[in-house]
Scaffold this motif. Sequence first.
Motif, PDB file in Angstrom:
ATOM      1  N   ASP A  35     -56.476  -9.256   7.626  1.00  0.00           N
ATOM      2  CA  ASP A  35     -55.325  -9.141   6.734  1.00  0.00           C
ATOM      3  C   ASP A  35     -55.414  -7.766   6.071  1.00  0.00           C
ATOM      4  OD1 ASP A  35     -53.647  -9.145   4.471  1.00  0.00           O
ATOM      5  OD2 ASP A  35     -53.745 -11.330   4.339  1.00  0.00           O
ATOM      6  N   ILE A  36     -54.555  -6.841   6.508  1.00  0.00           N
ATOM      7  CA  ILE A  36     -54.667  -5.449   6.085  1.00  0.00           C
ATOM      8  C   ILE A  36     -54.463  -5.299   4.569  1.00  0.00           C
ATOM      9  CG2 ILE A  36     -53.667  -3.134   6.347  1.00  0.00           C
ATOM     10  CD1 ILE A  36     -55.374  -4.026   8.661  1.00  0.00           C
ATOM     11  N   GLU A  37     -53.536  -6.065   4.003  1.00  0.00           N
ATOM     12  CA  GLU A  37     -53.276  -5.952   2.571  1.00  0.00           C
ATOM     13  C   GLU A  37     -54.500  -6.360   1.754  1.00  0.00           C
ATOM     14  OE1 GLU A  37     -49.916  -7.365  -0.724  1.00  0.00           O
ATOM     15  OE2 GLU A  37     -49.819  -8.050   1.365  1.00  0.00           O
ATOM     16  N   GLU A  38     -55.123  -7.456   2.131  1.00  0.00           N
ATOM     17  CA  GLU A  38     -56.317  -7.915   1.413  1.00  0.00           C
ATOM     18  C   GLU A  38     -57.474  -6.960   1.621  1.00  0.00           C
ATOM     19  OE1 GLU A  38     -59.528 -11.598   1.627  1.00  0.00           O
ATOM     20  OE2 GLU A  38     -57.531 -11.873   2.507  1.00  0.00           O
ATOM     21  N   ALA A  40     -57.340  -3.776   2.258  1.00  0.00           N
ATOM     22  CA  ALA A  40     -57.098  -2.523   1.524  1.00  0.00           C
ATOM     23  C   ALA A  40     -57.538  -2.649   0.073  1.00  0.00           C
ATOM     24  CB  ALA A  40     -55.622  -2.152   1.613  1.00  0.00           C
ATOM     25  N   GLN A  41     -57.285  -3.807  -0.520  1.00  0.00           N
ATOM     26  CA  GLN A  41     -57.708  -4.029  -1.911  1.00  0.00           C
ATOM     27  C   GLN A  41     -59.226  -4.064  -2.033  1.00  0.00           C
ATOM     28  OE1 GLN A  41     -55.742  -7.625  -3.133  1.00  0.00           O
ATOM     29  NE2 GLN A  41     -53.707  -6.685  -3.246  1.00  0.00           N
ATOM     30  N   SER A  46     -55.487   2.752   0.221  1.00  0.00           N
ATOM     31  CA  SER A  46     -54.068   2.390   0.221  1.00  0.00           C
ATOM     32  C   SER A  46     -53.720   1.564   1.457  1.00  0.00           C
ATOM     33  CB  SER A  46     -53.195   3.640   0.176  1.00  0.00           C
ATOM     34  OG  SER A  46     -53.195   4.301   1.424  1.00  0.00           O
ATOM     35  N   PHE A  47     -52.805   0.628   1.256  1.00  0.00           N
ATOM     36  CA  PHE A  47     -52.339  -0.214   2.359  1.00  0.00           C
ATOM     37  C   PHE A  47     -51.728   0.647   3.462  1.00  0.00           C
ATOM     38  CE2 PHE A  47     -48.680  -2.246   4.382  1.00  0.00           C
ATOM     39  CZ  PHE A  47     -49.284  -3.357   4.987  1.00  0.00           C
ATOM     40  N   LYS A  48     -50.945   1.651   3.066  1.00  0.00           N
ATOM     41  CA  LYS A  48     -50.273   2.509   4.043  1.00  0.00           C
ATOM     42  C   LYS A  48     -51.277   3.241   4.929  1.00  0.00           C
ATOM     43  CE  LYS A  48     -46.810   6.175   4.337  1.00  0.00           C
ATOM     44  NZ  LYS A  48     -45.913   7.084   3.552  1.00  0.00           N
ATOM     45  N   PHE A  51     -53.041   0.696   7.238  1.00  0.00           N
ATOM     46  CA  PHE A  51     -52.107   0.225   8.255  1.00  0.00           C
ATOM     47  C   PHE A  51     -51.949   1.267   9.367  1.00  0.00           C
ATOM     48  CE2 PHE A  51     -47.883  -0.292  10.109  1.00  0.00           C
ATOM     49  CZ  PHE A  51     -47.882  -1.641  10.421  1.00  0.00           C
TER      50      PHE A  51
END
Length: 333
Positions: A35-38, A40-41, A46-48, A51
């Motif tokens: 899960d890229i969003e998790e 990244a945190q 950054s998520f961008k 990704f």
Amino acid sequence: MVLLRGGMCPGLEEDLVRDLRAADVKTVEDLVSSDIEELAQRCSVSFKALFAIRRVLLAQHTAFPVSGADLYEELLSSTAILSTGNPSLDKLLDSGLYTGEITELSGGPGSGKSQVCFGASVHISFHLKQSVIYVDTTGGLTASRLLQMLQSETSNTEEQMEALQRIHVFHSFDVYSLLDCLYSLCSGGLQQASAGGGSAKAVIVDSVSAVISPLLGGKQNEGLSLMTQVAGVLKTLAKDFNAAVLVTNHVTRSSSGEVQPGLGASWSHVPRTRVLLERVEEAAAASCSSLRFATLIKSSRQPCLIKEELDLQWWSRSQVEHSGKRKLDETDP
């Protein structure tokens, strides 16, 4: 699995690789399935940016999916079906000889194996305008027999000669010369034999058992090894050069007395399709010696053990005679 390391792609530096490993993401597979969003945190990035890294790694290290429809289209474009010229045999073979596959004709002496090979080679050469490689291991093929069959197709001498030029005959009377011949075909002989560019689409070996079966006595080690080599190069011709390979085989009897193809269980996995030719006893008694029963004993497309009556003289009669015979049969009581 491909381990993540700094510099694999833009933005993937050593510090980030270290943070990813701390998050238990150690391989490309781990990263693209996370899960890229998790993630990244957890890695304070950054998520961008993460990704973008994921997208580059996907392009570099994973295969793109192919749909079943695409696979089917690829099969249609790469597979050709060569008619043998005999409607009964084509029906049994589900339209004819398939490129990329090995088809076997087995039968006892006088069953018509060579006659079928002669007829198929003439039909492919004259009607389909394709080059044929004919490897004769018994000395049974003669130019006069081919010419006789072509004369029943056309009275034009130039057309007869053009068709004969598309049939390339090699004589190999032992397994070593057979292997030399087949390997030379793989090394460029198949392309050189083609009259119109590309590769010859049909390779006929009549008979493969004539040079292999004498070597399968005793301890069998050398014979089995040579048989495996022959099988391997025939598969290469079929698969890598997209040729329709037709071979003939003798028959033996099982412990229960049933007729079966020769060369044993090891060879049985080599042909994709196997057809058994047998004399029609009633026809033999009535002096109609050209009639045979053809039984499908192995196939990936048709039900096994289906049987067709086969007339070996079909290739030696003109198409006008064939049509006339069909009309006569339809009006017979």
